[in-house]
Design a protein around this motif. Structure first.
Motif, PDB file in Angstrom:
ATOM      1  N   LEU A  60       4.903   2.251   9.963  1.00  0.00           N
ATOM      2  CA  LEU A  60       4.257   1.991   8.683  1.00  0.00           C
ATOM      3  C   LEU A  60       4.148   3.281   7.865  1.00  0.00           C
ATOM      4  O   LEU A  60       3.689   4.304   8.377  1.00  0.00           O
ATOM      5  N   ASN A  61       4.561   3.220   6.622  1.00  0.00           N
ATOM      6  CA  ASN A  61       4.285   4.295   5.681  1.00  0.00           C
ATOM      7  C   ASN A  61       2.937   3.942   5.049  1.00  0.00           C
ATOM      8  O   ASN A  61       2.870   3.149   4.101  1.00  0.00           O
ATOM      9  N   ILE A  62       1.866   4.508   5.601  1.00  0.00           N
ATOM     10  CA  ILE A  62       0.520   4.114   5.186  1.00  0.00           C
ATOM     11  C   ILE A  62       0.258   4.454   3.722  1.00  0.00           C
ATOM     12  O   ILE A  62      -0.435   3.711   3.024  1.00  0.00           O
ATOM     13  N   HIS A  63       0.826   5.539   3.239  1.00  0.00           N
ATOM     14  CA  HIS A  63       0.620   5.899   1.833  1.00  0.00           C
ATOM     15  C   HIS A  63       1.283   4.883   0.903  1.00  0.00           C
ATOM     16  O   HIS A  63       0.698   4.484  -0.108  1.00  0.00           O
ATOM     17  N   GLN A  64       2.472   4.433   1.249  1.00  0.00           N
ATOM     18  CA  GLN A  64       3.147   3.418   0.448  1.00  0.00           C
ATOM     19  C   GLN A  64       2.374   2.098   0.496  1.00  0.00           C
ATOM     20  O   GLN A  64       2.215   1.419  -0.518  1.00  0.00           O
TER      21      GLN A  64
END
Length: 98
Positions: A60-64
Motif C-alpha cells: 500500500l502507498n499510504i500517502h496516495q
C-alpha cells in the motif's frame, strides 16, 4: 485493475464494515461505488463525521491512499483503513484530525 483485485477490494470493504458493526455496534454496509466523493464512501455508516478509504492490499502507498481519502471526504474527516493478508486492520488518520 483486474477483476481479482476489484473483488479483493470489495471484500475488504465488506470486512471493514463488519469489523465496525461487530466491534462498535455501528450500523454499516459497503457503499455503492460509482465516482468517489463524500456521497459514495467505501463504507456507509460507521464512525460519525468520518470518510473511510478502505484498502485490502499487500503493498500500500499510504500517502496516495490518504490523498484519495482527502479528495473524496468533503467536510468529513478522512482516514484509511487497511490490512494485508493474515494481519489485523490498521487505521491511518492525519495528526491534525485526532
Amino acid at each position: 485493475m483486474t477483476i481479482n483485485s476489484r473483488d479483493k477490494g470489495a471484500q475488504g470493504e465488506r470486512e471493514w464494515a463488519a469489523y465496525l458493526r461487530d466491534s462498535f455496534e455501528l450500523p454499516t454496509r459497503r457503499g455503492c461505488q460509482f465516482a468517489g466523493g463524500p456521497d459514495s464512501p467505501d463504507v456507509v455508516g460507521g464512525i460519525p463525521g468520518t470518510h473511510p478509504e478502505v484498502k485490502r492490499v499487500e503493498r500500500l502507498n499510504i500517502h496516495q491512499a490518504m490523498l484519495q481519502a482527502i479528495a473524496d471526504c468533503g467536510d468529513l474527516i478522512p482516514y484509511v483503513a487497511h490490512r494485508r493478508n493474515r494481519t489485523e486492520w490498521l487505521v491511518t488518520i492525519r495528526a491534525k484530525d485526532l
